[in-house]
Motif scaffolding. Sequence first.
Motif, mmCIF file in Angstrom:
data_model
loop_
_atom_site.group_PDB
_atom_site.id
_atom_site.type_symbol
_atom_site.label_atom_id
_atom_site.label_comp_id
_atom_site.label_asym_id
_atom_site.label_seq_id
_atom_site.Cartn_x
_atom_site.Cartn_y
_atom_site.Cartn_z
ATOM 1 N N LEU A 253 -44.726 -20.648 -36.859
ATOM 2 C CA LEU A 253 -43.736 -20.471 -37.466
ATOM 3 C C LEU A 253 -42.897 -20.092 -36.190
ATOM 4 O O LEU A 253 -41.779 -19.350 -36.207
ATOM 5 N N GLY A 254 -42.756 -21.558 -35.305
ATOM 6 C CA GLY A 254 -41.697 -21.945 -34.078
ATOM 7 C C GLY A 254 -41.323 -19.979 -33.530
ATOM 8 O O GLY A 254 -39.542 -20.360 -32.857
ATOM 9 N N SER A 255 -42.100 -19.494 -33.061
ATOM 10 C CA SER A 255 -41.674 -18.019 -32.122
ATOM 11 C C SER A 255 -42.052 -17.826 -31.148
ATOM 12 O O SER A 255 -41.591 -16.836 -30.437
ATOM 13 N N GLY A 256 -42.266 -18.946 -30.648
ATOM 14 C CA GLY A 256 -43.190 -18.711 -29.405
ATOM 15 C C GLY A 256 -44.276 -18.880 -28.923
ATOM 16 O O GLY A 256 -44.482 -18.204 -28.044
ATOM 17 N N ALA A 257 -45.173 -18.162 -29.761
ATOM 18 C CA ALA A 257 -46.512 -17.306 -29.531
ATOM 19 C C ALA A 257 -47.589 -18.478 -30.665
ATOM 20 O O ALA A 257 -47.015 -18.758 -31.822
ATOM 21 N N PHE A 258 -48.900 -18.221 -30.834
ATOM 22 C CA PHE A 258 -49.417 -18.631 -31.757
ATOM 23 C C PHE A 258 -50.058 -17.607 -32.557
ATOM 24 O O PHE A 258 -51.534 -17.331 -33.249
ATOM 25 N N ASP A 259 -48.821 -16.805 -32.790
ATOM 26 C CA ASP A 259 -49.519 -15.249 -33.241
ATOM 27 C C ASP A 259 -49.090 -15.400 -35.068
ATOM 28 O O ASP A 259 -47.840 -15.926 -35.170
ATOM 29 N N SER A 260 -50.194 -14.633 -35.789
ATOM 30 C CA SER A 260 -49.572 -14.591 -37.260
ATOM 31 C C SER A 260 -48.889 -13.336 -37.831
ATOM 32 O O SER A 260 -49.156 -12.565 -37.105
ATOM 33 N N ARG A 261 -47.974 -13.758 -38.533
ATOM 34 C CA ARG A 261 -47.090 -12.196 -38.483
ATOM 35 C C ARG A 261 -46.262 -12.482 -39.948
ATOM 36 O O ARG A 261 -46.491 -13.286 -41.440
ATOM 37 N N TRP A 262 -46.681 -10.881 -40.906
ATOM 38 C CA TRP A 262 -46.062 -10.953 -42.580
ATOM 39 C C TRP A 262 -44.577 -10.785 -42.310
ATOM 40 O O TRP A 262 -43.710 -10.927 -42.987
ATOM 41 N N GLN A 263 -43.649 -10.437 -41.302
ATOM 42 C CA GLN A 263 -41.873 -10.165 -41.107
ATOM 43 C C GLN A 263 -41.902 -11.963 -40.934
ATOM 44 O O GLN A 263 -41.976 -12.654 -40.161
ATOM 45 N N ALA A 264 -40.853 -12.211 -41.849
ATOM 46 C CA ALA A 264 -40.186 -13.203 -41.514
ATOM 47 C C ALA A 264 -38.975 -12.659 -40.649
ATOM 48 O O ALA A 264 -37.976 -12.263 -41.078
ATOM 49 N N LEU A 265 -38.880 -14.048 -39.262
ATOM 50 C CA LEU A 265 -38.082 -13.801 -38.647
ATOM 51 C C LEU A 265 -36.987 -14.939 -38.651
ATOM 52 O O LEU A 265 -38.120 -16.408 -38.752
ATOM 53 N N PRO A 266 -35.897 -15.354 -37.634
ATOM 54 C CA PRO A 266 -36.479 -16.320 -37.064
ATOM 55 C C PRO A 266 -36.361 -17.682 -36.201
ATOM 56 O O PRO A 266 -37.123 -16.449 -35.397
ATOM 57 N N ALA A 267 -36.755 -18.551 -36.583
ATOM 58 C CA ALA A 267 -37.077 -19.329 -35.114
ATOM 59 C C ALA A 267 -36.254 -20.135 -34.098
ATOM 60 O O ALA A 267 -35.683 -19.932 -34.546
ATOM 61 N N GLY A 268 -36.532 -20.096 -32.932
ATOM 62 C CA GLY A 268 -35.940 -20.084 -32.123
ATOM 63 C C GLY A 268 -36.294 -21.570 -31.485
ATOM 64 O O GLY A 268 -35.979 -22.800 -32.192
ATOM 65 N N GLY A 269 -36.119 -21.453 -30.602
ATOM 66 C CA GLY A 269 -36.296 -23.354 -29.542
ATOM 67 C C GLY A 269 -34.836 -23.958 -29.873
ATOM 68 O O GLY A 269 -33.751 -23.039 -29.058
ATOM 69 N N ASP A 270 -35.139 -24.433 -30.148
ATOM 70 C CA ASP A 270 -33.802 -25.818 -29.732
ATOM 71 C C ASP A 270 -32.836 -25.479 -30.545
ATOM 72 O O ASP A 270 -31.612 -26.764 -31.190
ATOM 73 N N LEU A 271 -33.683 -25.059 -32.061
ATOM 74 C CA LEU A 271 -32.826 -24.653 -33.101
ATOM 75 C C LEU A 271 -31.557 -23.552 -33.163
ATOM 76 O O LEU A 271 -30.507 -22.929 -34.798
ATOM 77 N N GLU A 272 -31.977 -22.879 -32.628
ATOM 78 C CA GLU A 272 -30.090 -21.971 -32.294
ATOM 79 C C GLU A 272 -29.323 -22.621 -31.929
ATOM 80 O O GLU A 272 -29.402 -24.153 -30.713
ATOM 81 N N GLY A 273 -28.092 -22.200 -32.587
ATOM 82 C CA GLY A 273 -26.680 -22.150 -32.921
ATOM 83 C C GLY A 273 -27.081 -23.484 -34.106
ATOM 84 O O GLY A 273 -25.459 -24.526 -33.925
ATOM 85 N N GLU A 274 -28.032 -24.405 -34.123
ATOM 86 C CA GLU A 274 -28.788 -25.159 -35.195
ATOM 87 C C GLU A 274 -27.659 -24.937 -36.545
ATOM 88 O O GLU A 274 -28.266 -23.845 -37.063
ATOM 89 N N ARG A 275 -27.221 -26.100 -37.537
ATOM 90 C CA ARG A 275 -27.395 -25.796 -38.913
ATOM 91 C C ARG A 275 -28.691 -26.554 -39.899
ATOM 92 O O ARG A 275 -28.532 -27.875 -39.989
ATOM 93 N N VAL A 276 -29.539 -25.888 -40.248
ATOM 94 C CA VAL A 276 -30.855 -26.817 -40.596
ATOM 95 C C VAL A 276 -30.095 -27.049 -42.340
ATOM 96 O O VAL A 276 -30.043 -26.218 -42.727
#
Length: 460
Positions: A253-276
Amino acid sequence: MMNSARSCLLSLVSRKQLTRSRGVKHWIDGKPRRKHPVNPEIEDRLPVNKYISEGTRPDNRVYTWGYAELGALGNRNLLRPKNGKKPYTYLHRPMRLWFAELNKVTDVACGYGFTVMAVNRPDYKLFGCGLNTSSQIGQQEARAGHPLERVTSPVPITIPVDDPSIKVTAVACGRSHTSFVTSDGAAYTLGNNAYGQCGRQVLEREDYSSNATVHRVPVDRPVRTVTCGQDHTMFVTECGRVYCCGWGADGQLGSGAFDSRWQALPAGGDLEGERVVKVACSADCVLAVSESGDVFGWGNSEYAQFASVTEEQQLNVPRRLPLGVGKVTDVASAGTMCAVLNAYIVFADRGEVYVWGYGMLGKGPELDVSKEPSLIPPTLLGRNDFSPDNTPVSVVSGLYHLSVTTSGGDLFTWGHNRHGALGLGHTEDRLFPLRVSIPARVTKVACGVDHMAALCREYI
């Protein structure tokens, strides 16, 4: 004499019937004359009308192959053949799908034993076939209260879109769930939600076989495309942000954790400021490519997929991968293998495919493990002296195999050939890319676990 008169009478009757059927007004000098004759002086200048429907356009072809018993190939005759023939377990060669002859298919996706197609129609916009144990292709019932667990030919999927002008622009499939995007930027999901992969709250003991909920995922920005992993979903917005939900035990999920979640939240890390622009994932290892051609990865790294940035087996935050292959335009991620395609530059030896990871990487038995990208020789993918401009334009992966589509419309596959999923006419695994025989120009490919589908155009 009487026989002769009778023949003349029958001839006159048939002539009158012919006259009526052709709109002829009367006879002159034994020749029929039409009520509205065409002026021979302007006959050559009259327009010629040719009638053709949207369903018979030259670019409207779909081919399927691979495992057939679940109905994912969309051809009922394979499971219920006529003339006493035995049902097909698998189909190791591409077969033209009749459904696409009557409907304009705009996108196709393959899940684990099922296929979903987006169709340009004002009424039904989504069709599916194959395995349906979790209602991943909608509520399909033989009669009320008796849901079908297998559908052998494409059936419409009811979606909450009433405006006939809105179209389904992208579709993706996971292990037992489906997601699609509409032209107004909305994202929807249906099927199994045991890990929150449908972007809605997980309900304990929910019966997915009889609950075909089509859920609109609350993403705060318009969605452009969607990708499904095994049990998680990733939405790419118009501004290039990646939103993830579902199973996250490997960090996918790219959230910085190893947990599952049902809310669709943005992935962080090096993707910040990038246009995928694209995300690829067939299981739990995720690759993404940005507008600038950089590659990012997160999730499972048990087979050294991200050895360039970590020694850990899981990566829970997106990292930029220093691959050293130039600007990348496309990515693919199988269960244990990764592939990237770099940009084609005129007068330069570019437009190449690189692979790494573990498995049948496409370079023969001498290379089954690689921590760094390794170039597949262009000659193995159709570029030679006879077709020097035939360059790869896309890479797509299944769980155990890889595929490349070229600018000439050719399709090459290699890897594990489970149930003939490579489409090469046999069921033997292949260590090198081989061309799939399809009598059409391939424009897009979808890979499942053991079957494939190709969206094609005619050559003429």
